[in-house]
Scaffold this active site. Structure first.
Site, PDB file in Angstrom:
ATOM      1  N   ASP A  84       0.853  -1.188   0.000  1.00 51.94           N
ATOM      2  CA  ASP A  84       0.000   0.000   0.000  1.00 51.94           C
ATOM      3  C   ASP A  84       0.887   1.237   0.000  1.00 51.94           C
TER       4      ASP A  84
ATOM      5  N   LEU B   5      -0.033   4.067   1.126  1.00 53.18           N
ATOM      6  CA  LEU B   5      -0.467   4.931   2.242  1.00 53.18           C
ATOM      7  C   LEU B   5      -0.752   6.348   1.748  1.00 53.18           C
TER       8      LEU B   5
ATOM      9  N   ILE C 139       1.905   1.329  -6.729  1.00 54.24           N
ATOM     10  CA  ILE C 139       1.723   0.460  -7.903  1.00 54.24           C
ATOM     11  C   ILE C 139       1.974   1.192  -9.220  1.00 54.24           C
TER      12      ILE C 139
ATOM     13  N   LEU D 172      -6.778  -4.461  -4.749  1.00 53.60           N
ATOM     14  CA  LEU D 172      -7.784  -3.464  -4.344  1.00 53.60           C
ATOM     15  C   LEU D 172      -7.264  -2.034  -4.428  1.00 53.60           C
TER      16      LEU D 172
ATOM     17  N   GLU E 184      -7.527   4.737  -6.484  1.00 56.31           N
ATOM     18  CA  GLU E 184      -8.179   5.980  -6.094  1.00 56.31           C
ATOM     19  C   GLU E 184      -9.662   5.666  -6.186  1.00 56.31           C
TER      20      GLU E 184
ATOM     21  N   THR F  77     -15.939  -2.426  -9.340  1.00 60.14           N
ATOM     22  CA  THR F  77     -17.130  -1.738  -8.841  1.00 60.14           C
ATOM     23  C   THR F  77     -18.316  -1.897  -9.793  1.00 60.14           C
ATOM     24  N   ASP F  78     -19.521  -1.745  -9.258  1.00 61.45           N
ATOM     25  CA  ASP F  78     -20.711  -1.753 -10.117  1.00 61.45           C
ATOM     26  C   ASP F  78     -20.818  -0.469 -10.954  1.00 61.45           C
TER      27      ASP F  78
ATOM     28  N   TYR G  77     -13.661   8.276 -12.384  1.00 63.86           N
ATOM     29  CA  TYR G  77     -13.403   7.103 -11.529  1.00 63.86           C
ATOM     30  C   TYR G  77     -13.893   5.830 -12.194  1.00 63.86           C
TER      31      TYR G  77
ATOM     32  N   SER H 265     -11.985   4.813 -15.243  1.00 60.78           N
ATOM     33  CA  SER H 265     -10.658   4.238 -14.954  1.00 60.78           C
ATOM     34  C   SER H 265     -10.801   2.801 -14.444  1.00 60.78           C
ATOM     35  N   LYS H 266     -11.848   2.526 -13.658  1.00 62.57           N
ATOM     36  CA  LYS H 266     -12.056   1.148 -13.189  1.00 62.57           C
ATOM     37  C   LYS H 266     -12.476   0.254 -14.366  1.00 62.57           C
TER      38      LYS H 266
ATOM     39  N   LYS I 210     -16.787   9.662   2.103  1.00 64.87           N
ATOM     40  CA  LYS I 210     -17.905   8.936   1.495  1.00 64.87           C
ATOM     41  C   LYS I 210     -19.162   9.194   2.314  1.00 64.87           C
ATOM     42  N   LEU I 211     -20.326   9.027   1.677  1.00 70.24           N
ATOM     43  CA  LEU I 211     -21.584   9.493   2.285  1.00 70.24           C
ATOM     44  C   LEU I 211     -21.785   9.062   3.740  1.00 70.24           C
TER      45      LEU I 211
HETATM   46  P1  NAD Z   1      -9.920   3.294  -0.216  1.00 63.39           P
HETATM   47  O1  NAD Z   1      -9.765   4.585  -0.937  1.00 63.39           O
HETATM   48  O2  NAD Z   1     -10.461   3.266   1.161  1.00 63.39           O
HETATM   49  O3  NAD Z   1      -8.509   2.552  -0.155  1.00 63.39           O
HETATM   50  C1  NAD Z   1      -7.629   2.499  -1.252  1.00 63.39           C
HETATM   51  C2  NAD Z   1      -6.269   2.020  -0.746  1.00 63.39           C
HETATM   52  O4  NAD Z   1      -5.391   1.952  -1.875  1.00 63.39           O
HETATM   53  C3  NAD Z   1      -5.623   2.967   0.273  1.00 63.39           C
HETATM   54  O5  NAD Z   1      -5.073   2.229   1.350  1.00 63.39           O
HETATM   55  C4  NAD Z   1      -4.536   3.655  -0.531  1.00 63.39           C
HETATM   56  O6  NAD Z   1      -3.401   4.048   0.256  1.00 63.39           O
HETATM   57  C5  NAD Z   1      -4.163   2.578  -1.545  1.00 63.39           C
HETATM   58  N1  NAD Z   1      -3.587   3.156  -2.768  1.00 63.39           N
HETATM   59  C6  NAD Z   1      -4.083   4.186  -3.509  1.00 63.39           C
HETATM   60  N2  NAD Z   1      -3.252   4.451  -4.535  1.00 63.39           N
HETATM   61  C7  NAD Z   1      -2.233   3.551  -4.448  1.00 63.39           C
HETATM   62  C8  NAD Z   1      -1.069   3.320  -5.239  1.00 63.39           C
HETATM   63  N3  NAD Z   1      -0.785   4.068  -6.310  1.00 63.39           N
HETATM   64  N4  NAD Z   1      -0.248   2.306  -4.878  1.00 63.39           N
HETATM   65  C9  NAD Z   1      -0.516   1.537  -3.784  1.00 63.39           C
HETATM   66  N5  NAD Z   1      -1.587   1.743  -2.998  1.00 63.39           N
HETATM   67  C10 NAD Z   1      -2.437   2.726  -3.331  1.00 63.39           C
HETATM   68  O7  NAD Z   1     -10.781   2.377  -1.190  1.00 63.39           O
HETATM   69  P2  NAD Z   1     -11.892   1.271  -0.852  1.00 63.39           P
HETATM   70  O8  NAD Z   1     -13.197   1.938  -0.732  1.00 63.39           O
HETATM   71  O9  NAD Z   1     -11.392   0.388   0.220  1.00 63.39           O
HETATM   72  O10 NAD Z   1     -11.902   0.475  -2.236  1.00 63.39           O
HETATM   73  C11 NAD Z   1     -10.997  -0.606  -2.460  1.00 63.39           C
HETATM   74  C12 NAD Z   1     -11.253  -1.183  -3.830  1.00 63.39           C
HETATM   75  O11 NAD Z   1     -12.591  -1.653  -3.913  1.00 63.39           O
HETATM   76  C13 NAD Z   1     -11.081  -0.186  -4.976  1.00 63.39           C
HETATM   77  O12 NAD Z   1     -10.470  -0.850  -6.038  1.00 63.39           O
HETATM   78  C14 NAD Z   1     -12.501   0.238  -5.307  1.00 63.39           C
HETATM   79  O13 NAD Z   1     -12.596   0.600  -6.660  1.00 63.39           O
HETATM   80  C15 NAD Z   1     -13.258  -1.040  -5.019  1.00 63.39           C
HETATM   81  N6  NAD Z   1     -14.669  -0.875  -4.620  1.00 63.39           N
HETATM   82  C16 NAD Z   1     -15.018  -0.032  -3.603  1.00 63.39           C
HETATM   83  C17 NAD Z   1     -16.351   0.057  -3.207  1.00 63.39           C
HETATM   84  C18 NAD Z   1     -16.794   0.940  -2.072  1.00 63.39           C
HETATM   85  O14 NAD Z   1     -18.001   1.058  -1.807  1.00 63.39           O
HETATM   86  N7  NAD Z   1     -15.896   1.589  -1.337  1.00 63.39           N
HETATM   87  C19 NAD Z   1     -17.325  -0.717  -3.853  1.00 63.39           C
HETATM   88  C20 NAD Z   1     -16.928  -1.557  -4.902  1.00 63.39           C
HETATM   89  C21 NAD Z   1     -15.599  -1.641  -5.260  1.00 63.39           C
HETATM   90  O1  DAU Z   2     -20.975   1.587  -6.159  1.00 62.36           O
HETATM   91  C1  DAU Z   2     -19.682   1.317  -5.701  1.00 62.36           C
HETATM   92  C2  DAU Z   2     -18.948   2.619  -5.468  1.00 62.36           C
HETATM   93  O2  DAU Z   2     -19.530   3.213  -4.305  1.00 62.36           O
HETATM   94  C3  DAU Z   2     -17.442   2.442  -5.290  1.00 62.36           C
HETATM   95  O3  DAU Z   2     -16.901   1.966  -6.479  1.00 62.36           O
HETATM   96  C4  DAU Z   2     -16.787   3.776  -4.925  1.00 62.36           C
HETATM   97  O4  DAU Z   2     -15.412   3.575  -4.666  1.00 62.36           O
HETATM   98  C5  DAU Z   2     -17.458   4.320  -3.682  1.00 62.36           C
HETATM   99  O5  DAU Z   2     -16.911   5.583  -3.359  1.00 62.36           O
HETATM  100  C6  DAU Z   2     -18.971   4.430  -3.893  1.00 62.36           C
HETATM  101  O6  DAU Z   2     -19.291   5.471  -4.857  1.00 62.36           O
HETATM  102  P1  DAU Z   2     -20.513   6.502  -4.639  1.00 62.36           P
HETATM  103  O7  DAU Z   2     -20.234   7.708  -5.427  1.00 62.36           O
HETATM  104  O8  DAU Z   2     -21.823   5.826  -4.832  1.00 62.36           O
HETATM  105  O9  DAU Z   2     -20.335   6.763  -3.048  1.00 62.36           O
HETATM  106  P2  DAU Z   2     -20.383   8.079  -2.156  1.00 62.36           P
HETATM  107  O10 DAU Z   2     -20.353   7.635  -0.732  1.00 62.36           O
HETATM  108  O11 DAU Z   2     -19.393   9.101  -2.594  1.00 62.36           O
HETATM  109  O12 DAU Z   2     -21.829   8.643  -2.467  1.00 62.36           O
HETATM  110  C7  DAU Z   2     -22.989   7.868  -2.206  1.00 62.36           C
HETATM  111  C8  DAU Z   2     -24.186   8.683  -2.674  1.00 62.36           C
HETATM  112  O13 DAU Z   2     -24.334   9.815  -1.800  1.00 62.36           O
HETATM  113  C9  DAU Z   2     -24.038   9.268  -4.074  1.00 62.36           C
HETATM  114  O14 DAU Z   2     -25.288   9.237  -4.713  1.00 62.36           O
HETATM  115  C10 DAU Z   2     -23.586  10.697  -3.845  1.00 62.36           C
HETATM  116  C11 DAU Z   2     -24.251  11.048  -2.525  1.00 62.36           C
HETATM  117  N1  DAU Z   2     -23.499  12.003  -1.667  1.00 62.36           N
HETATM  118  C12 DAU Z   2     -22.199  11.759  -1.411  1.00 62.36           C
HETATM  119  C13 DAU Z   2     -21.471  12.631  -0.619  1.00 62.36           C
HETATM  120  C14 DAU Z   2     -20.002  12.372  -0.348  1.00 62.36           C
HETATM  121  C15 DAU Z   2     -24.170  13.093  -1.111  1.00 62.36           C
HETATM  122  O15 DAU Z   2     -25.381  13.291  -1.325  1.00 62.36           O
HETATM  123  N2  DAU Z   2     -23.448  13.945  -0.323  1.00 62.36           N
HETATM  124  C16 DAU Z   2     -22.124  13.774  -0.056  1.00 62.36           C
HETATM  125  O16 DAU Z   2     -21.514  14.617   0.660  1.00 62.36           O
END
Ligand code: NAD
Ligand code: DAU
Length: 348
Positions: free
Chosen positions: A33, A35, A60, A81, A84, A130-131, A155, A158-159, A194-195
Site C-alpha cells: 500500500d 499509504l 503500484i 484493491l 483511487e 465496482t458496479d 473514476y 478508470s475502473k 464517502k456518504l
Molecule cells: P480506499 O480509498 O479506502 O482505499 C484504497 C487504498 O489503496 C488505500 O489504502 C490507498 O493508500 C491505496 N492506494 C491508492 N493508490 C495507491 C497506489 N498508487 N499504490 C498503492 N496503494 C495505493 O478504497 P476502498 O473503498 O477500500 O476500495 C478498495 C477497492 O474496492 C477499490 O479498487 C474500489 O474501486 C473497489 N470498490 C469499492 C467500493 C466501495 O463502496 N468503497 C465498492 C466496490 C468496489
Molecule cells: O458503487 C460502488 C462505489 O460506491 C465504489 O466503487 C466507490 O469507490 C465508492 O466511493 C462508492 O461510490 P458513490 O459515489 O456511490 O459513493 P459516495 O459515498 O461518494 O456517495 C454515495 C451517494 O451519496 C451518491 O449518490 C452521492 C451522494 N453524496 C455523497 C457525498 C459524499 C451526497 O449526497 N453527499 C455527499 O456529501
C-alpha cells in the site's frame, strides 16, 4: 501460498487482509500500500504482529519497483484493491485515477505475467472492481455479469479500463484471473469523504449534512464484512476467467439513509427526536451524478452459495457505534488534509 493484497491499508482492503490473516494461517499475506490519504496502518493494528502478515509501503504506479517486487517475492496470487476510489475527487482531479487505476493495474498485470509465464497453473490474479462500470439504472432493473459497460465518471471509466485490461491479459496471455464488481460498501474504517461516514462525523459534530441534488439517487448498500467474505469465497472457489457481481440487495435513496442515520444518532447521543435532521442541507448536485445502482447477485449465490447479511438497520447501527467508540481514529483521519479537501468540495 504467498498472497499479495494491494490497497490493504484502505477501507475494504483492511477488512480483506484481516479476514485472510485470521482465517488462513498457512497463507502468507503481504499487504502492499502506498499509504495515500486513504490508507491507514492503524486500520490493521489488531493483526500487524501476526506471523503470516507483512506490510510493504509501495506505489503500484512505479513500474520497475513492481516488476522487481514480483521477481523478489515470487507471489502465488494477487488480490488487487489499491485504487483511487472517490468519485468526487475523480471529478476535480482525474489524472491520479488514470495513473493508479489504469497504469497501476497494468504494472501489476505485466509483473504477474512475467513472474508466472512458465507456470500459470494454480496462480490467480483477483481484480476487485465496482458496479459503477455499468453506468446508471432507471427505476427498474439491476446490473448483472452480462450488463454492458457504460462508465460515466473519471473514476468509473478508470475502473472499467482496468477491468478490460485484466480480461485482455486473460485472453491474450492466459493469465488466470477473476473479477468481481461490487455495490456500495459501509462499515468500520470507512474514510469520511464517502456518504455514510461523512454524515456520521457531521451529525456527531453538529455540522451541516450535505445531500447532493434532491437526495433521490439510489445506492445498493452492502456491509463491508460481507464483501470481504464474498472476496474470500470467490478467491478460493470462483472459476478462472469469470466475473461475479456482489450486492447487498438493499436499495436506499440517499436522503433516506441520511434520515435513518439522524434517527439512530439522536437516540445514541441522547438528543431530542428530529434534532439532527435539522442539519440536512441540500447542496449542488455532483456533475453527471448516476441515478441508481442495484446488483443482481444470483450467480454468486447459485454458484458459490454467498448471500449478504441483513438487516441494514442493525448493521448501520453497529457501524455508528464503531465510529462513536473510535473517536481518536476519526479525529486522526479528519485532521490536516481532510479539512482542506472538505473546504474545497463543500464551499462551492
Ligand atoms: P480506499 O480509498 O479506502 O482505499 C484504497 C487504498 O489503496 C488505500 O489504502 C490507498 O493508500 C491505496 N492506494 C491508492 N493508490 C495507491 C497506489 N498508487 N499504490 C498503492 N496503494 C495505493 O478504497 P476502498 O473503498 O477500500 O476500495 C478498495 C477497492 O474496492 C477499490 O479498487 C474500489 O474501486 C473497489 N470498490 C469499492 C467500493 C466501495 O463502496 N468503497 C465498492 C466496490 C468496489
Ligand atoms: O458503487 C460502488 C462505489 O460506491 C465504489 O466503487 C466507490 O469507490 C465508492 O466511493 C462508492 O461510490 P458513490 O459515489 O456511490 O459513493 P459516495 O459515498 O461518494 O456517495 C454515495 C451517494 O451519496 C451518491 O449518490 C452521492 C451522494 N453524496 C455523497 C457525498 C459524499 C451526497 O449526497 N453527499 C455527499 O456529501
Amino acid at each position: 501460498m504467498k498472497l499479495l493484497i494491494t490497497g490493504g491499508a484502505g477501507f475494504i482492503g483492511s477488512h480483506v487482509v484481516r479476514r485472510f490473516v485470521n482465517a488462513y494461517p498457512n497463507e502468507l499475506v503481504v499487504n502492499l500500500d502506498a499509504l495515500t490519504y486513504a490508507g491507514n496502518l492503524s486500520n490493521l493494528s489488531d493483526i500487524e504482529q501476526a506471523p503470516n502478515y507483512s506490510f510493504i509501503k509501495g506505489d503500484i504506479t512505479q513500474k520497475e519497483f513492481i516488476a522487481n517486487l514480483f521477481r523478489a517475492e515470487q507471489f502465488d496470487a494477487v488480490i488487487h484493491l489499491a485504487a483511487e476510489s472517490h468519485v468526487d475527487r475523480s471529478i476535480t482531479g482525474p489524472d491520479a485515477f488514470i495513473q493508479t487505476n489504469v497504469m497501476g493495474t497494468a504494472n501489476l498485470l505485466n509483473a504477474a505475467v512475467e513472474s508466472w509465464r512458465t507456470h500459470m497453473e494454480g496462480k490467480r490474479f483477483y481484480h476487485v472492481s465496482t458496479d459503477e462500470v455499468f453506468g446508471s439504472l432507471g427505476a427498474e432493473g439491476k446490473f448483472n455479469e452480462a450488463t454492458a459497460y457504460d462508465p460515466r465518471s473519471p473514476y468509473s471509466a478508470s475502473k472499467a479500463s482496468s477491468d478490460h485490461l485484466v480480461r485482455a491479459y486473460h485472453h491474450t496471455y492466459g493469465l488466470p484471473i477473476v473479477i468481481s464488481n461490487c455495490s456500495n460498501n459501509y462499515g468500520s474504517h470507512h474514510f469520511p469523504e464517502k456518504l455514510i461516514p461523512l454524515i456520521i462525523n457531521n451529525i456527531k459534530n453538529k455540522r451541516p449534512l450535505p445531500v447532493y441534488g434532491k437526495g433521490e439517487n439510489v445506492r445498493d448498500w452492502l456491509w463491508v464484512e460481507d464483501h470481504a467474505r464474498a472476496i474470500d469465497v470467490i478467491f478460493h472457489k470462483g472459476r478462472n476467467g469469470e466475473t461475479y457481481c456482489i450486492g447487498g440487495n438493499n436499495e436506499w435513496k440517499n436522503i433516506d439513509v441520511v434520515r435513518l442515520l439522524c434517527r439512530l444518532m439522536d437516540t445514541k447521543l441522547g438528543r431530542a427526536e428530529g434534532e439532527s435532521a435539522q442539519l440536512i442541507t441540500y447542496v449542488t448536485d455532483r456533475p453527471g451524478h448516476d441515478a441508481r445502482y442495484a446488483i443482481d447477485a444470483t450467480k454468486l449465490k447459485n454458484e458459490l452459495g454467498w448471500e449478504p447479511t441483513q438487516p441494514f438497520e442493525e448493521l448501520l447501527s453497529k457501524t455508528v457505534d464503531w465510529y462513536l467508540s473510535n473517536e481518536p481514529w476519526l479525529e486522526n483521519v479528519t485532521s490536516g488534509g481532510y479539512r482542506s479537501y472538505y473546504e474545497m468540495q463543500y464551499s462551492r
